[in-house]
Write a protein that holds these residues in place. Structure first.
Motif, PDB file in Angstrom:
ATOM      1  N   UNK A  13     -18.281  23.706   2.860  1.00  0.00           N
ATOM      2  CA  UNK A  13     -17.538  22.749   1.784  1.00  0.00           C
ATOM      3  C   UNK A  13     -17.286  21.622   2.159  1.00  0.00           C
ATOM      4  N   UNK A  14     -17.690  20.992   3.155  1.00  0.00           N
ATOM      5  CA  UNK A  14     -17.459  19.754   3.751  1.00  0.00           C
ATOM      6  C   UNK A  14     -17.873  18.745   2.713  1.00  0.00           C
ATOM      7  N   UNK A  15     -17.289  17.493   2.662  1.00  0.00           N
ATOM      8  CA  UNK A  15     -17.914  16.514   2.165  1.00  0.00           C
ATOM      9  C   UNK A  15     -19.172  15.994   2.486  1.00  0.00           C
ATOM     10  N   UNK A  16     -20.105  15.668   1.936  1.00  0.00           N
ATOM     11  CA  UNK A  16     -21.534  15.074   2.115  1.00  0.00           C
ATOM     12  C   UNK A  16     -21.877  14.044   1.667  1.00  0.00           C
ATOM     13  N   UNK A  17     -21.264  13.242   0.714  1.00  0.00           N
ATOM     14  CA  UNK A  17     -21.581  11.818   0.458  1.00  0.00           C
ATOM     15  C   UNK A  17     -22.328  12.254  -0.843  1.00  0.00           C
ATOM     16  N   UNK A  18     -22.710  11.219  -1.536  1.00  0.00           N
ATOM     17  CA  UNK A  18     -23.370  11.253  -2.996  1.00  0.00           C
ATOM     18  C   UNK A  18     -25.015  11.119  -2.984  1.00  0.00           C
ATOM     19  N   UNK A  19     -25.496  11.504  -1.882  1.00  0.00           N
ATOM     20  CA  UNK A  19     -26.881  11.560  -1.854  1.00  0.00           C
ATOM     21  C   UNK A  19     -27.448  12.545  -2.991  1.00  0.00           C
ATOM     22  N   UNK A  20     -28.651  12.575  -3.686  1.00  0.00           N
ATOM     23  CA  UNK A  20     -29.048  13.569  -4.675  1.00  0.00           C
ATOM     24  C   UNK A  20     -29.269  14.782  -3.734  1.00  0.00           C
ATOM     25  N   UNK A  21     -28.726  15.784  -4.764  1.00  0.00           N
ATOM     26  CA  UNK A  21     -28.699  17.238  -4.147  1.00  0.00           C
ATOM     27  C   UNK A  21     -30.115  17.692  -4.099  1.00  0.00           C
ATOM     28  N   UNK A  22     -30.641  18.419  -3.180  1.00  0.00           N
ATOM     29  CA  UNK A  22     -31.826  19.242  -3.094  1.00  0.00           C
ATOM     30  C   UNK A  22     -31.813  20.658  -2.907  1.00  0.00           C
ATOM     31  N   UNK A  23     -32.454  21.515  -3.609  1.00  0.00           N
ATOM     32  CA  UNK A  23     -32.429  23.002  -3.498  1.00  0.00           C
ATOM     33  C   UNK A  23     -32.495  23.328  -1.951  1.00  0.00           C
ATOM     34  N   UNK A  24     -31.642  24.112  -1.600  1.00  0.00           N
ATOM     35  CA  UNK A  24     -31.900  24.444   0.061  1.00  0.00           C
ATOM     36  C   UNK A  24     -33.125  25.071   0.467  1.00  0.00           C
ATOM     37  N   UNK A  25     -33.559  24.725   1.432  1.00  0.00           N
ATOM     38  CA  UNK A  25     -34.874  25.138   2.074  1.00  0.00           C
ATOM     39  C   UNK A  25     -34.499  25.525   3.694  1.00  0.00           C
ATOM     40  N   UNK A  26     -34.711  27.010   3.776  1.00  0.00           N
ATOM     41  CA  UNK A  26     -34.304  27.415   5.089  1.00  0.00           C
ATOM     42  C   UNK A  26     -35.240  26.801   6.245  1.00  0.00           C
ATOM     43  N   UNK A  27     -36.469  26.698   5.885  1.00  0.00           N
ATOM     44  CA  UNK A  27     -37.261  26.013   6.740  1.00  0.00           C
ATOM     45  C   UNK A  27     -36.830  24.962   7.528  1.00  0.00           C
ATOM     46  N   UNK A  28     -36.476  23.815   6.440  1.00  0.00           N
ATOM     47  CA  UNK A  28     -35.807  22.847   7.135  1.00  0.00           C
ATOM     48  C   UNK A  28     -34.286  23.068   7.661  1.00  0.00           C
ATOM     49  N   UNK A  29     -33.522  23.640   6.900  1.00  0.00           N
ATOM     50  CA  UNK A  29     -32.259  23.879   7.650  1.00  0.00           C
ATOM     51  C   UNK A  29     -32.243  24.318   9.010  1.00  0.00           C
ATOM     52  N   UNK A  30     -33.227  25.094   9.136  1.00  0.00           N
ATOM     53  CA  UNK A  30     -33.107  25.978  10.514  1.00  0.00           C
ATOM     54  C   UNK A  30     -33.157  24.806  11.709  1.00  0.00           C
TER      55      UNK A  30
END
Length: 284
Positions: free
Chosen positions: A44-61
């Motif tokens: 729940x940390x602040x992450x700025x105002x960049x557009x939200x993208x749907x989560x992609x676990x392949x990129x997140x990994x």
């Protein structure tokens, strides 16, 4: 007829305005964008105002080890500074764990409780998945959640009494290993249901997982090594592998796949497994 002409004119004007607007920017890519995506999913940390993208676990990994550091650095610093300031080690550990719950949005805690209720409270695959989707927690869930918090507080407090800085470093190492290891479920098992976060976030390729896992292993050695030993780090890796293998087999047998709750629960369990393996060596 007059009204129809006005409507037609408004429609033409609207089409002209739409055509004159610049196209939306393409989704941000790269490690920074993946890091922000990981923070938005796992904290729940602040992450700025960049557009939200749907989560992609392949990129997140691949970005998750670095995101885990960002999530855990504040609570770990609270543990270190609180103990150095004279707070009793177990009191400082309790405050630090509370801070981690806030920073992470209690995602691991909630997932562990849901998974415990579902896997052990249901007798069929459908019933287990139904229970996991229920936001209410039963006896298994409350017990798992309580034990998870107690194990972290007592383990970290014990290390902090000997080495406050070592306690913070070992905790960061364990949390990095826990979150990154948990992504394996999305490699090894299909989504157990068609809806839910895990199904929407997609699967993870072995290459993406391997990159993130190597990064996490490096951080485990860098953070955990000075406070323990090479033998301890080897034991921690074995503990993580055993937990991942056992949990993957259990999920496959009981629900035939994985969910977001099962991934989050594995992260919590692996964190405790790594902390347990490092604990005896950190107390020397």
């Amino acid at each position: 007829m007059q009204l129809s002409q006005e409507q037609s004119s408004d429609a033409i004007d609207s089409d002209v305005r739409d055509a004159s607007r610049p196209p939306p920017p393409p989704p941000a890519m790269g490690l920074v964008a993946d890091f922000i995506m990981a923070l938005r999913l796992f904290s729940r940390l602040p992450t700025g105002s960049s557009p939200h993208q749907p989560p992609d676990l392949n990129r997140i990994a691949m970005a998750l080890p670095l995101a885990s550091i960002a999530i855990g650095i504040g609570p770990a610093a609270l543990l270190v500074l609180g103990t150095l300031a004279g707070l009793p080690p177990y009191f400082a550990a309790t405050l630090a764990v509370a801070a981690m719950v806030l920073a992470s949005g209690a995602m691991g805690e909630d997932a562990l409780a849901d998974a415990a209720d579902g896997l052990f409270g249901g007798h069929t695959t459908a019933r287990r998945l139904e229970i996991m989707k229920d936001s209410r927690h039963g006896t298994y869930g409350v017990s798992a959640l309580s034990l998870f918090i107690l194990l972290r507080v007592t383990g970290l407090g014990a290390i902090a009494a000997v080495s406050p800085l070592g306690a913070g470093a070992v905790w960061l190492a364990a949390s990095v290993a826990g979150r990154s290891s948990a992504i394996w479920l999305a490699v090894a098992l299909p989504a157990a249901r068609s809806d839910g976060l895990s199904a929407a976030a997609g699967s993870v390729s072995p290459i993406s997982f391997a990159v993130g896992a190597v990064f996490a292993a490096v951080l485990l050695f860098v953070l955990g090594g000075p406070a323990t030993s090479l033998v301890a780090l080897g034991a921690a890796l074995l503990a993580a592998l055993a937990m991942v293998a056992g949990w993957t087999a259990l999920c496959k047998r009981l629900v035939g796949g994985q969910t977001g709750d099962l991934i989050g629960a594995l992260g919590a369990l692996t964190e405790v497994a790594v902390l347990t393996a490092l604990l005896p060596f950190a107390l020397r």
